[in-house]
Scaffold this motif. Sequence first.
Motif, PDB file in Angstrom:
ATOM      1  N   GLY A   1      32.123 -97.060 -24.553  1.00  0.00           N
ATOM      2  CA  GLY A   1      30.949 -95.991 -24.670  1.00  0.00           C
ATOM      3  C   GLY A   1      31.309 -95.255 -26.014  1.00  0.00           C
ATOM      4  O   GLY A   1      29.860 -94.117 -26.283  1.00  0.00           O
TER       5      GLY A   1
ATOM      6  N   ALA B   1      28.971 -96.228 -28.988  1.00  0.00           N
ATOM      7  CA  ALA B   1      27.870 -95.052 -29.722  1.00  0.00           C
ATOM      8  C   ALA B   1      28.496 -93.836 -29.656  1.00  0.00           C
ATOM      9  O   ALA B   1      27.567 -93.336 -31.279  1.00  0.00           O
ATOM     10  N   PHE B   2      28.878 -93.082 -30.517  1.00  0.00           N
ATOM     11  CA  PHE B   2      29.455 -92.211 -31.164  1.00  0.00           C
ATOM     12  C   PHE B   2      29.899 -92.296 -32.723  1.00  0.00           C
ATOM     13  O   PHE B   2      29.137 -91.929 -33.289  1.00  0.00           O
TER      14      PHE B   2
ATOM     15  N   LEU C   1      28.043 -87.957 -24.563  1.00  0.00           N
ATOM     16  CA  LEU C   1      27.422 -88.825 -24.477  1.00  0.00           C
ATOM     17  C   LEU C   1      25.350 -88.405 -24.517  1.00  0.00           C
ATOM     18  O   LEU C   1      24.674 -88.780 -25.169  1.00  0.00           O
TER      19      LEU C   1
ATOM     20  N   SER D   1      22.183 -88.668 -26.085  1.00  0.00           N
ATOM     21  CA  SER D   1      20.745 -89.224 -25.743  1.00  0.00           C
ATOM     22  C   SER D   1      19.836 -88.790 -25.610  1.00  0.00           C
ATOM     23  O   SER D   1      18.346 -89.461 -25.137  1.00  0.00           O
TER      24      SER D   1
ATOM     25  N   LEU E   1      33.446 -84.981 -26.943  1.00  0.00           N
ATOM     26  CA  LEU E   1      33.311 -86.631 -27.094  1.00  0.00           C
ATOM     27  C   LEU E   1      34.724 -85.582 -27.526  1.00  0.00           C
ATOM     28  O   LEU E   1      35.676 -86.574 -27.346  1.00  0.00           O
TER      29      LEU E   1
ATOM     30  N   PHE F   1      22.861 -94.270 -27.023  1.00  0.00           N
ATOM     31  CA  PHE F   1      23.542 -93.217 -25.916  1.00  0.00           C
ATOM     32  C   PHE F   1      23.177 -93.296 -24.781  1.00  0.00           C
ATOM     33  O   PHE F   1      24.428 -93.027 -23.977  1.00  0.00           O
TER      34      PHE F   1
ATOM     35  N   GLY G   1      25.767 -95.972 -23.627  1.00  0.00           N
ATOM     36  CA  GLY G   1      27.397 -95.602 -23.984  1.00  0.00           C
ATOM     37  C   GLY G   1      28.007 -94.610 -22.244  1.00  0.00           C
ATOM     38  O   GLY G   1      28.780 -94.804 -21.747  1.00  0.00           O
ATOM     39  N   ALA G   2      26.865 -93.675 -22.248  1.00  0.00           N
ATOM     40  CA  ALA G   2      27.121 -92.462 -20.729  1.00  0.00           C
ATOM     41  C   ALA G   2      27.303 -93.727 -19.727  1.00  0.00           C
ATOM     42  O   ALA G   2      28.818 -92.977 -18.735  1.00  0.00           O
TER      43      ALA G   2
END
Length: 489
Positions: free
Chosen positions: A283, A286-287, A349, A353, A372, A448, A451-452
């Motif tokens: 996840g 994504a960051f 995340l 998004s 994050l 995003f 990923g969350a």
Amino acid sequence: MSGLKPATVSSRWTALVILCAGTLMTILDGNIVTVAMPAVQSDLGFSPAGVAWVVNAYLIPFGGLLLLAGRLGDLVGRKRMFTAGLAVFTLASLFCGIATTPGALIAARALQGVGGAMTTAVVLGMLVALFPEGRERAKAIAVFSATGAAGGALGTFLGGALTSALSWHWIFLINLPIGLVSVVAAWRVLSADEGAGLGKGADYLGAVLVTAALMLGVYTLVQTAEHGWASTRTLVLGALSVALLAAFTVRQTRTAEPLLRLRIFRSRTLTGANLVQIAAIAGMYAFQYIGALYLQQVLGYESLTTGLAFLPAPLVIGALMLGLSTRVAARFGPRNALLAGLVSILAGLALFSRAPVGGSYLTDVLPAILLLSIGFGIGMPAMTGLAMSDTRPEDAGLASGLFNTTQVVGGAFGLAALTSLAAGRTADLAATGTGPLDALNSGYRLAFGVGALVVTVGLVLAAVLLRGNKRSKGMGTEAVSPERSAART
């Protein structure tokens, strides 16, 4: 195996600095290329699809060789493996920095992955041997985790700064002085450990099976962005990877000298921490990756500006891991610290998004980065301590290799899945007439969001698998004597 035990407190912490310096190089190189990718593509003439191999060529050998390197470290000595890995990585960095063709850079990156695996696989085992006491080990793990986590975020900043100020070549050449000093210091400062000896035997067929399975699995995952999840190629390679892994598992139950002693999975703490890490790191990509692309391709940031935008991340992560994270885990327990960290990552995340096309850094980007960073800074040391807390001394190298393997495999899965989903959404919207920027941003927002969801899976796994484990009380990093470990086994 006696492990690495310098005689004095000061020498132990000096050894920790050396371990952290070696780890920092390998972590930096996982992310430092992200911001520099457009410059690399333009300079060397990579195709849009081919430039992804600048990342993939590093991840595949890194993830595939960690378990083997960890086991060999137990046999030949962790100091030898760590120092040799630093030397290979440093030499490969030189080859990367002077590369003038796509093939040369890809080959050098693959060699970097080999050196990174050799170095990374034994670090946690060395750390556990250096700091056998629970309180002191907790502090050491916090420092080590801060180096790794902040180094990953710092890579994005350095990649942008070096590319803008000098050229992309320097994102690799910067490793030379660090690597040379680290090799000399490691050889002189770290205490020698003889290891069990190659004469003890090792499951080399098992090594071939698991390495082939992991390398093929990582290769399949990173290629899904190009070939698709449901393509014949992906399904066949994925099935072959699973078959190789199954053959390896069967082999470990039958050989006298297994590469992966399956008894380590009897620890719910170790098993749970590794499963949670796969989800959390997947996840987080994504960051680390999609976030940089959003800033550059949607908001129009330059390389240096993108690097500066991510600078709060390593600062926050480093500050937390060197102070607050240890106290939080001591006060509430590592399991609860991990859960709190995952919740914060999930919130960050979720904010990403919702990032719009005309987003503002102060309102749409910085709050997510801070959430994050706080989550990672609090949760990662707890997860590391939990993963190593039940490890027998003779299994420390193996457990270290396993923990780092799940980290890399989780990252590869996240990179492949999220980029594939983002590209698919963008292509679908573009085909319906949506504007290029809106289509691109919609793809990133999907990444995003997914990923969350993946981090949510990790949160559930942590809550279920780590529930009621008495050894998760306190810091979860107390030393376990061989006698106690043998009694449990």
